[in-house]
Design a protein around this motif. Sequence first.
Motif, mmCIF file in Angstrom:
data_model
loop_
_atom_site.group_PDB
_atom_site.id
_atom_site.type_symbol
_atom_site.label_atom_id
_atom_site.label_comp_id
_atom_site.label_asym_id
_atom_site.label_seq_id
_atom_site.Cartn_x
_atom_site.Cartn_y
_atom_site.Cartn_z
ATOM 1 N N ASN A 154 28.047 40.239 11.830
ATOM 2 C CA ASN A 154 28.256 38.955 11.166
ATOM 3 C C ASN A 154 27.320 37.853 11.654
ATOM 4 O OD1 ASN A 154 29.331 37.945 13.588
ATOM 5 N ND2 ASN A 154 31.447 37.929 12.873
ATOM 6 N N ASP A 155 26.540 38.132 12.727
ATOM 7 C CA ASP A 155 25.710 37.062 13.284
ATOM 8 C C ASP A 155 24.374 37.590 13.792
ATOM 9 O OD1 ASP A 155 24.725 34.749 14.468
ATOM 10 O OD2 ASP A 155 26.058 34.834 16.183
ATOM 11 N N GLU A 203 31.996 33.957 16.089
ATOM 12 C CA GLU A 203 30.857 33.422 15.349
ATOM 13 C C GLU A 203 31.276 32.992 13.942
ATOM 14 O OE1 GLU A 203 28.161 32.625 16.675
ATOM 15 O OE2 GLU A 203 27.999 33.825 18.488
ATOM 16 N N ALA A 204 32.280 33.631 13.400
ATOM 17 C CA ALA A 204 32.819 33.196 12.111
ATOM 18 C C ALA A 204 33.523 31.855 12.265
ATOM 19 C CB ALA A 204 33.769 34.245 11.558
ATOM 20 N N VAL A 207 30.681 29.125 12.606
ATOM 21 C CA VAL A 207 29.948 28.739 11.391
ATOM 22 C C VAL A 207 30.877 28.071 10.384
ATOM 23 C CG1 VAL A 207 30.142 30.904 10.070
ATOM 24 C CG2 VAL A 207 28.080 29.505 9.875
ATOM 25 N N ALA A 208 32.149 28.462 10.383
ATOM 26 C CA ALA A 208 33.108 27.791 9.513
ATOM 27 C C ALA A 208 33.326 26.351 9.948
ATOM 28 C CB ALA A 208 34.438 28.544 9.512
ATOM 29 N N LEU A 237 35.709 38.802 6.518
ATOM 30 C CA LEU A 237 35.197 37.878 7.528
ATOM 31 C C LEU A 237 33.725 38.145 7.812
ATOM 32 C CD1 LEU A 237 36.807 36.656 10.800
ATOM 33 C CD2 LEU A 237 34.622 37.840 10.933
ATOM 34 N N CYS A 241 30.777 35.422 6.929
ATOM 35 C CA CYS A 241 30.061 34.903 8.096
ATOM 36 C C CYS A 241 28.574 35.218 7.994
ATOM 37 C CB CYS A 241 30.653 35.499 9.368
ATOM 38 S SG CYS A 241 29.949 34.845 10.902
ATOM 39 N N HIS A 245 25.391 32.535 7.673
ATOM 40 C CA HIS A 245 24.259 32.555 8.596
ATOM 41 C C HIS A 245 22.933 32.726 7.846
ATOM 42 C CE1 HIS A 245 27.188 33.111 11.928
ATOM 43 N NE2 HIS A 245 26.223 32.553 12.651
#
Length: 391
Positions: A154-155, A203-204, A207-208, A237, A241, A245
Amino acid sequence: MQISNYIQQSFQVNYAYRVFFTHHIFSPDNNTLSAYLQEQASPYYQKRLLVVADEGVWQQHPYLQQQAGAYLQNVPGFELAPEIIIIPGGEAVKNDEALFFRLVDAIDKYAIDRHSFVIGIGGGSVLDLVGFAAAVSHRGVRHIRIPTTVLSQNDSGVGVKNGINYKGKKNFLGAFAPPAAVFNDAHFLTTLEDRDWNAGMVEAVKVALIKDAAFFEWMEQEVTALANRDMEAMQQLVYRCAELHLSHIGGAGDPFESGSSRPLDFGHWSGHKLEQLTNFTLRHGEAVAIGIALDSVYTQLLGWLDKDATNRILHLLQGMNLPIYHPLLDMQAGATSPVIKGLEEFREHLGGRLTICQLKGIGYGAEVNDMNITLLQQAGEILKKLSAAGE
C-alpha cells in the motif's frame, strides 16, 4: 559572434508504470505477470530475468520454490537466470553493504542489461535493497516489484524510492527509480505475522489524515474487521491507500522530492528516529504510528486540531493494535527526548529548511517550518499517560 559564458538546457522525462492486483501470481493459470512481460519482449533478442526473493516469503510459501521458476521459464522472449537469489527479510538487509554488492555482482554475472528485469519479491526492505542495486547497475536496469506485506503493497512498494541505510541513518544511500511495474498479490498477506499485518495499516491512516477524510471514516467503521484480519477489508484498504500514494506521486509536481515539501512523511520524522534508536526492533509502521500520535497531540496543543479529532485518531491506531507511545519520547536526564532531538537530523535530510506536515483537521494536512519543542515534549507526556491508562 558573441559567446555566452554558459549554455542552458532543460528537458523532461516521462515515467509510467502500472500497479496490478491479483491472487497467486505464479499459478500456471494466472497470466497477469506473463502477459505484462510479453508486452515488453523483443523480436530481435532474448531478454533476461533475475529474481531476488525474501527468505521468509520463500519459507511461508514453499510452492514458490518450484512454481515461480517454472512460470518464468515459460514466458516467451525471456531467459531466467539459473539462480533465484534468496536473501533475509526485514530492516537488517538494508544495513548489509556486502549483500548489496552481492546483488550488484549477480546483475553483472547474469548479464542483466538495461532491457532486462530484476524481479524483487518480498517486503519493503527487500524491495528497497533490490531496487537500489538495480538503480545503480548499468546506471539503471529495470526492476519489477512483487510486494508481500501490507506496508509494501500500500505504500513503499508502489512508490519511486529505493535505498539502504548507512552509518545508522535510514535510507541515507538511495535513488529515485520508478519500478517498471508492481504486482500486488493478496495471497501473500495471509501468512503475515499479526505485527506486520497491523503495522502496514498505518500508512493508510497517514495518507487518509492528510488527504481523504472519507477514507479515514471508512477505516473507523471497518477497524474491527481489519484488526481481525478480514481479507476483503484489507484488500480495499491496500487499494485505496496505493491509489492515494500514486496520485500524490504523479500529481503533486515533485515526485523525486527535490524540494523540502514531504506531506507523505506525516508522522515519519519521529518514526524514523524511533526506528534508529530502537535498533529497528520497532517495525516501521509501529514507529510511524507513534509519530502520528505525537504529531496529532502536538497539533491539538497548537490549537489546530480539536480534542475529538485527536481522540478519533488515537482510538483508530489503538483499534489496529498499534502503539501510540514509547519511553524514548520521555526526557532523558532532564534533557529533551532523543526522539525530539531527531528534528535536526530531519532538517538536514530536507536540505536545511525544516518542512513538516501537520494536521489542520482530519483529511487536511498543512506544512510548518518550525516546531515548538516544549509542546512536543508535552505531547509525549500526554501520550505516556494515555498509553498507561489503556493498558
